[in-house]
Design a protein around this motif. Sequence first.
Motif, PDB file in Angstrom:
ATOM      1  N   ARG A 198       0.832  -1.203   0.000  1.00  0.00           N
ATOM      2  CA  ARG A 198       0.000   0.000   0.000  1.00  0.00           C
ATOM      3  C   ARG A 198       0.874   1.263   0.000  1.00  0.00           C
ATOM      4  N   ALA A 199       1.962   1.234   0.740  1.00  0.00           N
ATOM      5  CA  ALA A 199       2.876   2.379   0.772  1.00  0.00           C
ATOM      6  C   ALA A 199       3.567   2.564  -0.582  1.00  0.00           C
ATOM      7  N   LEU A 200       3.984   1.460  -1.188  1.00  0.00           N
ATOM      8  CA  LEU A 200       4.641   1.556  -2.496  1.00  0.00           C
ATOM      9  C   LEU A 200       3.658   2.050  -3.553  1.00  0.00           C
ATOM     10  N   ASP A 201       2.414   1.602  -3.488  1.00  0.00           N
ATOM     11  CA  ASP A 201       1.402   2.075  -4.427  1.00  0.00           C
ATOM     12  C   ASP A 201       1.132   3.571  -4.236  1.00  0.00           C
ATOM     13  N   ALA A 202       1.102   4.029  -2.979  1.00  0.00           N
ATOM     14  CA  ALA A 202       0.884   5.451  -2.706  1.00  0.00           C
ATOM     15  C   ALA A 202       2.040   6.287  -3.226  1.00  0.00           C
ATOM     16  N   ALA A 203       3.245   5.775  -3.092  1.00  0.00           N
ATOM     17  CA  ALA A 203       4.407   6.494  -3.618  1.00  0.00           C
ATOM     18  C   ALA A 203       4.337   6.594  -5.136  1.00  0.00           C
ATOM     19  N   ARG A 204       4.017   5.483  -5.784  1.00  0.00           N
ATOM     20  CA  ARG A 204       3.928   5.485  -7.246  1.00  0.00           C
ATOM     21  C   ARG A 204       2.827   6.432  -7.723  1.00  0.00           C
ATOM     22  N   ALA A 205       1.693   6.448  -7.021  1.00  0.00           N
ATOM     23  CA  ALA A 205       0.590   7.331  -7.411  1.00  0.00           C
ATOM     24  C   ALA A 205       0.979   8.803  -7.307  1.00  0.00           C
ATOM     25  N   ALA A 206       1.909   9.104  -6.403  1.00  0.00           N
ATOM     26  CA  ALA A 206       2.364  10.488  -6.229  1.00  0.00           C
ATOM     27  C   ALA A 206       3.574  10.813  -7.096  1.00  0.00           C
ATOM     28  N   GLY A 207       4.013   9.860  -7.912  1.00  0.00           N
ATOM     29  CA  GLY A 207       5.174  10.085  -8.766  1.00  0.00           C
ATOM     30  C   GLY A 207       6.488  10.054  -8.009  1.00  0.00           C
ATOM     31  N   LEU A 208       6.529   9.303  -6.915  1.00  0.00           N
ATOM     32  CA  LEU A 208       7.706   9.251  -6.053  1.00  0.00           C
ATOM     33  C   LEU A 208       8.313   7.853  -6.049  1.00  0.00           C
ATOM     34  N   LYS A 209       9.613   7.799  -5.780  1.00  0.00           N
ATOM     35  CA  LYS A 209      10.308   6.526  -5.685  1.00  0.00           C
ATOM     36  C   LYS A 209      10.943   6.392  -4.305  1.00  0.00           C
ATOM     37  N   PRO A 210      10.961   5.176  -3.742  1.00  0.00           N
ATOM     38  CA  PRO A 210      11.684   4.979  -2.485  1.00  0.00           C
ATOM     39  C   PRO A 210      13.175   5.228  -2.676  1.00  0.00           C
ATOM     40  N   ALA A 211      13.797   5.819  -1.664  1.00  0.00           N
ATOM     41  CA  ALA A 211      15.221   6.130  -1.728  1.00  0.00           C
ATOM     42  C   ALA A 211      15.873   5.781  -0.403  1.00  0.00           C
ATOM     43  N   ALA A 212      17.182   5.598  -0.437  1.00  0.00           N
ATOM     44  CA  ALA A 212      17.947   5.343   0.780  1.00  0.00           C
ATOM     45  C   ALA A 212      17.949   6.601   1.641  1.00  0.00           C
ATOM     46  N   LEU A 213      17.780   6.438   2.928  1.00  0.00           N
ATOM     47  CA  LEU A 213      17.593   7.573   3.827  1.00  0.00           C
ATOM     48  C   LEU A 213      18.883   8.329   4.137  1.00  0.00           C
ATOM     49  N   MET A 214      19.927   7.635   4.517  1.00  0.00           N
ATOM     50  CA  MET A 214      21.137   8.325   4.963  1.00  0.00           C
ATOM     51  C   MET A 214      21.743   9.239   3.908  1.00  0.00           C
ATOM     52  N   PRO A 215      21.861   8.820   2.637  1.00  0.00           N
ATOM     53  CA  PRO A 215      22.415   9.742   1.642  1.00  0.00           C
ATOM     54  C   PRO A 215      21.603  11.029   1.498  1.00  0.00           C
ATOM     55  N   GLN A 216      20.281  10.929   1.614  1.00  0.00           N
ATOM     56  CA  GLN A 216      19.442  12.118   1.499  1.00  0.00           C
ATOM     57  C   GLN A 216      19.574  13.006   2.744  1.00  0.00           C
ATOM     58  N   LEU A 217      19.761  12.411   3.911  1.00  0.00           N
ATOM     59  CA  LEU A 217      20.019  13.200   5.118  1.00  0.00           C
ATOM     60  C   LEU A 217      21.315  13.980   4.980  1.00  0.00           C
ATOM     61  N   LYS A 218      22.312  13.350   4.405  1.00  0.00           N
ATOM     62  CA  LYS A 218      23.594  14.027   4.174  1.00  0.00           C
ATOM     63  C   LYS A 218      23.434  15.130   3.134  1.00  0.00           C
ATOM     64  N   ALA A 219      22.706  14.840   2.058  1.00  0.00           N
ATOM     65  CA  ALA A 219      22.503  15.848   1.011  1.00  0.00           C
ATOM     66  C   ALA A 219      21.772  17.067   1.531  1.00  0.00           C
ATOM     67  N   ALA A 220      20.865  16.847   2.505  1.00  0.00           N
ATOM     68  CA  ALA A 220      20.111  17.960   3.088  1.00  0.00           C
ATOM     69  C   ALA A 220      20.897  18.693   4.162  1.00  0.00           C
ATOM     70  N   GLY A 221      22.093  18.228   4.457  1.00  0.00           N
ATOM     71  CA  GLY A 221      22.917  18.864   5.480  1.00  0.00           C
ATOM     72  C   GLY A 221      22.473  18.563   6.897  1.00  0.00           C
ATOM     73  N   LEU A 222      21.666  17.515   7.078  1.00  0.00           N
ATOM     74  CA  LEU A 222      21.167  17.174   8.410  1.00  0.00           C
ATOM     75  C   LEU A 222      22.149  16.316   9.190  1.00  0.00           C
ATOM     76  N   VAL A 223      22.998  15.570   8.498  1.00  0.00           N
ATOM     77  CA  VAL A 223      24.052  14.801   9.145  1.00  0.00           C
ATOM     78  C   VAL A 223      25.351  15.040   8.393  1.00  0.00           C
ATOM     79  N   PRO A 224      26.489  14.975   9.087  1.00  0.00           N
ATOM     80  CA  PRO A 224      27.770  15.193   8.405  1.00  0.00           C
ATOM     81  C   PRO A 224      28.148  14.020   7.517  1.00  0.00           C
TER      82      PRO A 224
END
Length: 224
Positions: A198-224
């Motif tokens: 259900r979560a994957l279907d909701a993501a697809r319906a919104a045009g979103l893809k699951p992604a790895a969390l830590m790299p995105q936290l680093k990209a956002a400057g939230l973790v070093p």
Amino acid sequence: MRRSRVVLAALASLSLALGVAGPAQARVGLPPVVSHVPTQDQVVFITIDDGWNHDPEAARILLDKRVPVSLFLLPGATSYDAQYFTALTGLGRATVENHTVSHPDLTTLDAAGKDAEVCGAGEQLAAVFGKEPKLLRPPYGAVDDGVRAAAKACGVKALVTWTYDFTTWSQTPPTPQLKAGDIVLLHFTPTLAADLQRALDAARAAGLKPAALMPQLKAAGLVP
């Protein structure tokens, strides 16, 4: 080593309680609490808690679809069937993160209790999976600056809560419209496979893809 961690966390909590630093300064250097990741990428983050129910169908979905997922595990839930999780980390795109030893409300514990729960879980998970987690999901989402100070003393880089809980408890919750950067919470329950789909279907319906969390936290400057 453990005693020094407890002392550091206790001193940090005491300084916060006594108001040694101002409200903004009190948070300097403490790991952030993240319920949504600021990102321009069209991604969401799938996270699964606890680990008690080892559903082969949920594992099949994660492996077959190569879903990036953060598993916030309790060490006791992995101990009787570690292979279930090592298969996900070895063959899929799963990472193992910290969810404490026994799932207490960390805000109710003293410094030694916080240390035992957070550092203890990290050490036990590292012994099984070969890497100490750097993310912590505080049970029940209960967090304050004392918990953040203790987490920092245990090497935690960020405390991760959630945007939406997709877990079916007494009944299936309404499916929200996901947005980029949302963090989806699931649990290793008997309904995990259906909840995950259900979560994957909701993501697809919104045009979103699951992604790895830590790299995105680093990209956002939230973790070093």
